[in-house]
Write an enzyme that holds these catalytic residues in place. Structure first.
Site, PDB file in Angstrom:
ATOM      1  N   ARG A  34       0.830  -1.201   0.000  1.00 51.89           N
ATOM      2  CA  ARG A  34       0.000   0.000   0.000  1.00 51.89           C
ATOM      3  C   ARG A  34       0.866   1.252   0.000  1.00 51.89           C
ATOM      4  O   ARG A  34       1.896   1.300   0.687  1.00 51.89           O
ATOM      5  CB  ARG A  34      -0.957  -0.010   1.203  1.00 51.89           C
ATOM      6  N   ASP A  35       0.434   2.238  -0.784  1.00 52.27           N
ATOM      7  CA  ASP A  35       1.138   3.520  -0.832  1.00 52.27           C
ATOM      8  C   ASP A  35       1.017   4.202   0.529  1.00 52.27           C
ATOM      9  O   ASP A  35      -0.030   4.179   1.164  1.00 52.27           O
ATOM     10  CB  ASP A  35       0.538   4.405  -1.936  1.00 52.27           C
ATOM     11  N   ASN A  94       4.467   6.424 -13.576  1.00 50.17           N
ATOM     12  CA  ASN A  94       5.171   7.692 -13.765  1.00 50.17           C
ATOM     13  C   ASN A  94       6.626   7.385 -14.112  1.00 50.17           C
ATOM     14  O   ASN A  94       7.250   6.543 -13.461  1.00 50.17           O
ATOM     15  CB  ASN A  94       5.087   8.533 -12.488  1.00 50.17           C
ATOM     16  N   VAL A 103      10.315   8.059  -7.172  1.00 51.01           N
ATOM     17  CA  VAL A 103      11.139   6.939  -6.701  1.00 51.01           C
ATOM     18  C   VAL A 103      11.691   6.191  -7.920  1.00 51.01           C
ATOM     19  O   VAL A 103      10.921   5.644  -8.720  1.00 51.01           O
ATOM     20  CB  VAL A 103      10.319   5.982  -5.809  1.00 51.01           C
ATOM     21  N   HIS A 107       7.627   1.144 -10.533  1.00 50.13           N
ATOM     22  CA  HIS A 107       6.409   0.818  -9.785  1.00 50.13           C
ATOM     23  C   HIS A 107       5.222   1.228 -10.628  1.00 50.13           C
ATOM     24  O   HIS A 107       5.251   2.262 -11.298  1.00 50.13           O
ATOM     25  CB  HIS A 107       6.362   1.530  -8.428  1.00 50.13           C
ATOM     26  N   HIS A 109       1.236   2.217 -10.061  1.00 43.44           N
ATOM     27  CA  HIS A 109       0.217   2.557  -9.074  1.00 43.44           C
ATOM     28  C   HIS A 109      -1.086   1.912  -9.527  1.00 43.44           C
ATOM     29  O   HIS A 109      -1.468   2.069 -10.695  1.00 43.44           O
ATOM     30  CB  HIS A 109      -0.027   4.064  -9.021  1.00 43.44           C
TER      31      HIS A 109
HETATM   32  P1  5GP Z   1       6.036   8.251  -8.065  1.00 45.30           P
HETATM   33  O1  5GP Z   1       5.813   9.719  -7.933  1.00 45.30           O
HETATM   34  O2  5GP Z   1       7.503   7.908  -8.070  1.00 45.30           O
HETATM   35  O3  5GP Z   1       5.272   7.637  -9.186  1.00 45.30           O
HETATM   36  O4  5GP Z   1       5.383   7.601  -6.781  1.00 45.30           O
HETATM   37  C1  5GP Z   1       6.071   7.255  -5.635  1.00 45.30           C
HETATM   38  C2  5GP Z   1       5.037   6.820  -4.618  1.00 45.30           C
HETATM   39  O5  5GP Z   1       5.705   6.188  -3.548  1.00 45.30           O
HETATM   40  C3  5GP Z   1       4.224   7.984  -4.010  1.00 45.30           C
HETATM   41  O6  5GP Z   1       2.836   7.760  -4.264  1.00 45.30           O
HETATM   42  C4  5GP Z   1       4.554   7.927  -2.528  1.00 45.30           C
HETATM   43  O7  5GP Z   1       3.466   8.222  -1.699  1.00 45.30           O
HETATM   44  C5  5GP Z   1       5.045   6.499  -2.355  1.00 45.30           C
HETATM   45  N1  5GP Z   1       6.023   6.322  -1.279  1.00 45.30           N
HETATM   46  C6  5GP Z   1       7.121   7.086  -1.052  1.00 45.30           C
HETATM   47  N2  5GP Z   1       7.803   6.619   0.007  1.00 45.30           N
HETATM   48  C7  5GP Z   1       7.118   5.518   0.432  1.00 45.30           C
HETATM   49  C8  5GP Z   1       7.342   4.604   1.502  1.00 45.30           C
HETATM   50  O8  5GP Z   1       8.298   4.682   2.272  1.00 45.30           O
HETATM   51  N3  5GP Z   1       6.429   3.600   1.638  1.00 45.30           N
HETATM   52  C9  5GP Z   1       5.347   3.473   0.808  1.00 45.30           C
HETATM   53  N4  5GP Z   1       4.526   2.455   1.032  1.00 45.30           N
HETATM   54  N5  5GP Z   1       5.124   4.323  -0.210  1.00 45.30           N
HETATM   55  C10 5GP Z   1       5.995   5.338  -0.388  1.00 45.30           C
END
Ligand code: 5GP
Length: 124
Positions: A34-35, A94, A103, A107, A109
């Site tokens: 889970r996010d 993304n 990140v 991944h 979503h």
């Molecule tokens: P991006 O912007 O790279 O597509 O999404 C990164 C996602 O990782 C974000 O939705 C953010 O909330 C999530 N995220 C960042 N750090 C952590 C973490 O430590 N644990 C979890 N479960 N999600 C994280």
């Protein structure tokens, strides 16, 4: 362009068990959790265990076994969340600077549980 992998990224730390996560599904090559900052009632991230930065990096260099496992993991999570069939969901990957990827570990979503609005906001 080369895909340099930063093994200090937060998802690499999750995979090494250095940071806890709320696991939804773990398979041989994939992890779904889970996010931490959910943007919908269901907001699950699915990552490969291998060191891949982006979807295209994964799609062009991962083994067949990893790709099958990852694709099936996404499907299984959708099943577990009751999304197939159901009210629908959005799958987002993304990527890079223009895609606003925070990140640098692949991944997707999976977002569900509410009407999500248009895919992109109007250009401003
Ligand atoms: P991006 O912007 O790279 O597509 O999404 C990164 C996602 O990782 C974000 O939705 C953010 O909330 C999530 N995220 C960042 N750090 C952590 C973490 O430590 N644990 C979890 N479960 N999600 C994280």
């Amino acid at each position: 362009m080369a895909h340099d992998y930063d093994d200090q990224n937060i998802f690499a730390k999750i995979l090494r068990g250095e940071i806890p996560n709320s696991t939804v599904l773990e398979t041989e090559h994939s992890l779904a959790f889970r996010d931490i900052a959910p943007q919908a009632p269901d907001h699950v991230l699915v990552i490969p265990k291998g060191s891949y930065v982006t979807y295209d990096h994964f799609a062009t260099t991962a083994s067949d076994a990893e790709i099958v496992d990852y694709t099936r993991a996404v499907g299984k999570v959708c099943e577990m969340l009751g999304l197939t069939p159901g009210d629908g969901y959005r799958l987002i990957a993304n990527t890079g600077r223009n895609g606003v990827q925070d990140v640098p570990h692949l991944h997707v979503h999976i977002l569900a549980g509410r009407r999500l609005g248009r895919m992109l906001p109007p250009q401003g």
